[in-house]
Design a protein around this motif. Structure first.
Motif, PDB file in Angstrom:
ATOM      1  N   ILE A 279      22.677  69.919 -27.428  1.00 16.05           N
ATOM      2  CA  ILE A 279      21.029  70.325 -26.897  1.00 16.05           C
ATOM      3  C   ILE A 279      20.889  71.869 -26.850  1.00 16.05           C
ATOM      4  O   ILE A 279      21.694  72.464 -26.219  1.00 16.05           O
ATOM      5  N   SER A 280      19.467  72.009 -27.129  1.00 21.25           N
ATOM      6  CA  SER A 280      19.233  73.403 -27.139  1.00 21.25           C
ATOM      7  C   SER A 280      17.845  73.372 -26.560  1.00 21.25           C
ATOM      8  O   SER A 280      17.215  72.403 -26.395  1.00 21.25           O
ATOM      9  N   HIS A 281      17.398  74.521 -26.155  1.00 20.00           N
ATOM     10  CA  HIS A 281      16.118  74.892 -25.632  1.00 20.00           C
ATOM     11  C   HIS A 281      15.337  75.772 -26.490  1.00 20.00           C
ATOM     12  O   HIS A 281      15.519  76.978 -26.656  1.00 20.00           O
ATOM     13  N   ASN A 282      14.243  75.290 -27.073  1.00 16.37           N
ATOM     14  CA  ASN A 282      13.215  76.081 -28.026  1.00 16.37           C
ATOM     15  C   ASN A 282      14.097  76.553 -29.315  1.00 16.37           C
ATOM     16  O   ASN A 282      13.488  77.596 -29.750  1.00 16.37           O
ATOM     17  N   ARG A 283      15.048  75.997 -29.885  1.00 10.79           N
ATOM     18  CA  ARG A 283      15.582  76.311 -30.768  1.00 10.79           C
ATOM     19  C   ARG A 283      16.309  75.107 -31.420  1.00 10.79           C
ATOM     20  O   ARG A 283      16.372  74.094 -30.963  1.00 10.79           O
ATOM     21  N   PHE A 284      16.589  75.178 -33.024  1.00 13.31           N
ATOM     22  CA  PHE A 284      16.956  74.063 -33.705  1.00 13.31           C
ATOM     23  C   PHE A 284      18.299  73.875 -33.212  1.00 13.31           C
ATOM     24  O   PHE A 284      19.225  74.396 -33.044  1.00 13.31           O
ATOM     25  N   ASN A 285      18.543  72.219 -33.347  1.00 22.04           N
ATOM     26  CA  ASN A 285      19.720  71.639 -32.873  1.00 22.04           C
ATOM     27  C   ASN A 285      19.635  70.142 -33.193  1.00 22.04           C
ATOM     28  O   ASN A 285      18.552  69.809 -33.611  1.00 22.04           O
ATOM     29  N   PHE A 286      20.763  69.406 -32.732  1.00 22.71           N
ATOM     30  CA  PHE A 286      20.542  67.931 -33.077  1.00 22.71           C
ATOM     31  C   PHE A 286      19.422  67.557 -31.748  1.00 22.71           C
ATOM     32  O   PHE A 286      18.464  66.680 -32.396  1.00 22.71           O
ATOM     33  N   PHE A 287      19.580  67.926 -31.053  1.00 19.91           N
ATOM     34  CA  PHE A 287      18.464  67.639 -29.961  1.00 19.91           C
ATOM     35  C   PHE A 287      17.953  69.105 -29.274  1.00 19.91           C
ATOM     36  O   PHE A 287      18.759  69.721 -28.744  1.00 19.91           O
TER      37      PHE A 287
END
Length: 265
Positions: A46-54
Motif C-alpha cells: 500500500i502507498s499514498h499518492n504513488r504507484f504500488n499494488f494498492f
C-alpha cells in the motif's frame, strides 16, 4: 488499528422495463483516513499518492472547490470542508472511508462511503460519493436525522448521470449500515414511487495483513478493471434488450451539484 478489508458481493437487479440481474464478488478497503501513514509503513503493498499494488490517491476523491479543486489539501480536509458547507462540524472526529484503492495505476469507484464519527466515537453522518464513467462525482449527505439503529436511510432525487439507462431525476434510496463484523449496504432507484432497480453490497470483515493483501491480488486480479468491464458488458446487454438510452449531453439542467464536471462536446 481501525482500518480493515471487507470481502463482499455486489448485486444489481433491474425490475423494469425489462428484468436484468447480475452479481460479482469484490473486496473493499475500510480505511481510517488518519491511519494512512501507518498503513503505508506497515503494509508494503500500500502507498499514498504513488504507484504500488494498492495506492490511495487524493485526486480520485472529492476535492473542493468544484470549479478549480485545491490539490494541496487531503481528502480528510476536503470532506471536512464539504461537511462544514453543508452544516456539519466534524472537528477532531474520525472519518472511515469504504472504497476501492487504485490497483496497479488504475481505479474506478462507482461509489465510496465516508462514515464520520465525532470525537467521542459516536456516528455523526455518512457521505456517499457516487461516481460515473466520466469520472464525475456527486456527494450525498446522510446526517444524524437519517440514522436509526445503526443504519443511515435517505431517499433523495438523484440529479446525476450515473447510467445511460436510468433517468437523471429518479430517486436514490440509501440504506447504509455502519460497517462492523458485517457489511450491509443497499441503494435502490425509484421512479414515480415505484422501485425499479435494486443494488446491494453485502460482505464480511477481514483483518488487514501483508499475506491477505497478496492473496487478494491473486484471488481478485485487477479488481478495479474488472468492475469497469462488468459495467460496460452489462451496458451492452441492456442496449441489446432495447432499454431506453439517455445521452450524457441531454438534460444538463438535471445534473446538479456535480464535481469534476465533464461537458460532452
Amino acid at each position: 488499528m481501525n482500518s480493515c478489508l471487507y470481502t463482499a458481493s455486489v448485486m444489481h437487479h433491474r425490475l423494469q422495463p425489462q428484468k436484468h440481474w447480475f452479481s460479482y464478488n469484490v473486496y473493499m478497503f475500510y480505511i481510517d483516513l488518519d491511519e494512512l501513514p501507518e498503513l503505508c509503513r506497515k503494509y508494503w503493498m500500500i502507498s499514498h499518492n504513488r504507484f504500488n499494488f494498492f495506492s490511495f490517491r487524493e485526486k480520485e476523491h472529492l476535492q473542493l472547490p468544484a470549479d478549480k479543486p485545491d490539490t494541496t489539501r487531503t481528502t480528510r480536509e476536503h470532506i471536512t470542508a464539504w461537511l462544514h458547507e453543508n452544516g456539519m462540524e466534524l472537528g477532531e472526529g474520525k472519518i472511515m472511508l469504504l472504497t476501492n484503492l487504485n490497483v496497479l495505476g488504475y481505479n474506478f469507484n462507482p461509489v465510496s462511503f465516508y462514515y464520520c464519527f465525532d470525537s467521542s466515537g459516536m456516528p455523526l453522518c455518512c457521505v456517499a460519493e457516487v461516481s460515473n464513467t466520466f469520472r464525475e462525482m456527486k456527494p450525498y449527505l446522510l446526517g444524524p436525522d437519517q440514522l436509526d439503529k445503526g443504519v443511515f436511510t435517505l431517499r433523495t432525487a438523484k440529479y446525476f448521470y450515473v447510467s445511460p439507462f436510468i433517468d437523471h431525476d429518479v430517486d436514490f434510496h440509501f440504506q447504509l449500515r455502519i460497517p462492523g463484523r458485517k457489511l450491509e449496504i443497499s441503494i435502490d432507484d425509484y421512479k414515480n414511487g415505484q422501485r425499479f432497480f435494486i443494488t446491494q453490497l453485502m460482505g464480511d470483515k477481514v483483518p488487514l495483513g501483508n499475506r491477505v493483501l497478496l492473496w487478494y491480488t491473486i484471488r481478485f486480479p485487477f479488481i478495479t478493471g474488472k468492475v469497469m468491464l462488468l459495467i460496460l458488458w452489462n451496458a451492452l446487454l441492456l442496449w441489446r434488450k432495447k432499454i431506453p438510452w439517455h445521452s450524457k449531453a441531454a438534460n444538463q439542467h438535471l445534473q446538479k451539484n456535480v464535481y469534476k464536471k465533464h461537458i460532452p462536446r
